[in-house]
Design an enzyme around this catalytic site. Structure first.
Site, PDB file in Angstrom:
ATOM      1  N   TYR A  52       0.852  -1.195   0.000  1.00 10.34           N
ATOM      2  CA  TYR A  52       0.000   0.000   0.000  1.00 10.34           C
ATOM      3  C   TYR A  52       0.884   1.239   0.000  1.00 10.34           C
ATOM      4  CZ  TYR A  52      -4.335   2.550   1.166  1.00 10.34           C
ATOM      5  OH  TYR A  52      -5.433   3.361   1.148  1.00 10.34           O
ATOM      6  N   LYS A  76      -1.325  -1.160  -4.190  1.00 10.03           N
ATOM      7  CA  LYS A  76      -2.450  -0.239  -4.069  1.00 10.03           C
ATOM      8  C   LYS A  76      -1.904   1.162  -3.885  1.00 10.03           C
ATOM      9  CE  LYS A  76      -6.568   0.721  -1.309  1.00 10.03           C
ATOM     10  NZ  LYS A  76      -7.350   0.371  -0.107  1.00 10.03           N
TER      11      LYS A  76
END
Length: 310
Positions: free
Chosen positions: A138, A163
């Site tokens: 992330y 992400k």
């Protein structure tokens, strides 16, 4: 058991963490939240992540949430967990995720410290190697990997996706066009519907949708219109629903979480507009603004399985 080394694609569900009047987790409400996402065909469940107030739940609560999510999902869709923060706790949460049969985890940033690339690499490497579950990096806050660091991490087969939550398109282009389909690319920007048109050409095939917790048919309709180049439909959804909600969301810090709960309460899900500090609940004025937007949403885009009319 052979693990499929593939990140989820499509619209990803991020349940909230509902609290009762005593301030404890309301397990029935959480189960209903997950069931609602499954009923509306979201492609994956990400439990105990940012929308789930990852920062404010205890390890015991975390374990119960993971157990509940994997049980309710029942392998219908992949279940990912939030893992991050203090490294020792991240490793415990990774083990909990494996214990209850999660498919993988979203690796959130380490606690506060802005480390060098080598430090970030060692942090994520420790989590990745602690289990055989899939791992999604992330990009956000104090943990932003450059191309060389990401290249080193993808040597581990567990790493299946990235992400993005920062919106640095220069970096996104460098990463996606170099690494290409070795990773799945997930748009994790705040209210990702707003930015998704810029992400699709780069190879981002999925996004986390906060509004899917209460108006999943809007998120689905938007994404399908976007993929099929129905520009007028996309523009109408922006003008009437998405941008007005995004405007409300930006009125207060923490509304990225609490506005979801308000929306769920408005449509009739058993969720109270209750959060844990430092997040604050949605103020009355903004709550009423959201009610008006949702009334318009259901009038313009009726759906057979909505719970109540706002």
């Amino acid at each position: 058991m052979t693990i499929e080394r593939k990140a989820p694609t499509g619209i990803l569900g991020f349940p909230i963490t509902p609290f009762n009047e005593s301030g404890n987790i309301d397990e029935k409400a959480l189960s209903r939240n997950i069931e609602f996402l499954l009923e509306n065909h979201l492609e994956a469940i990400f439990i105990a992540c940012g929308s789930g107030e990852f920062n404010a739940i205890s390890l015991k609560e975390y374990e119960r949430m993971v157990e509940l999510a994997t049980s309710v999902a029942g392998k219908k869709v992949p279940v990912y967990t939030g893992v991050g923060g203090v490294l020792s706790e991240a490793l415990e949460k990774a083990q909990i995720s494996a214990k209850y049969g999660a498919d993988g985890y979203l690796m959130l940033p380490p606690y506060l410290i802005a480390g060098e690339q080598e430090g970030l690499y060692e942090y994520y490497k420790s989590i990745i190697l602690s289990t055989d579950l899939n791992a999604i990096v992330y990009q956000r806050a104090n943990a932003i990997l450059d191309l060389n660091t990401l290249r080193k991490l993808i040597e581990f087969p567990q790493v299946v996706g990235l992400k993005d939550g920062i919106g640095n398109m220069d970096l996104n282009i460098e990463l996606t066009q170099t690494i290409r389909n070795r990773l799945g690319w997930l748009n994790g920007m705040p209210m990702a519907e707003v930015t998704m048109p810029a992400y699709i050409p780069l190879g981002f095939h999925s996004y986390s949708s906060a509004i899917s917790n209460y108006i999943p048919h809007i998120s689905r309709g938007f994404y399908e219109a976007l993929l099929n180049d129905r520009k007028e439909e996309v523009q109408a959804l922006y003008e009437n629903i998405i941008l007005p909600i995004n405007h409300i969301r930006k009125q207060r810090k923490g509304y990225a979480v609490s506005l979801i709960k308000a929306g769920m309460e408005i449509i009739g899900l058993p969720i109270a507009n209750t959060v844990r500090p430092p997040i604050v609940p949605v103020e009355k004025e903004h709550y009423q603004q959201l009610e008006k937007v949702l009334t318009k949403a259901f009038e313009m885009y009726p759906v057979a399985n909505k719970l109540t009319h706002p």
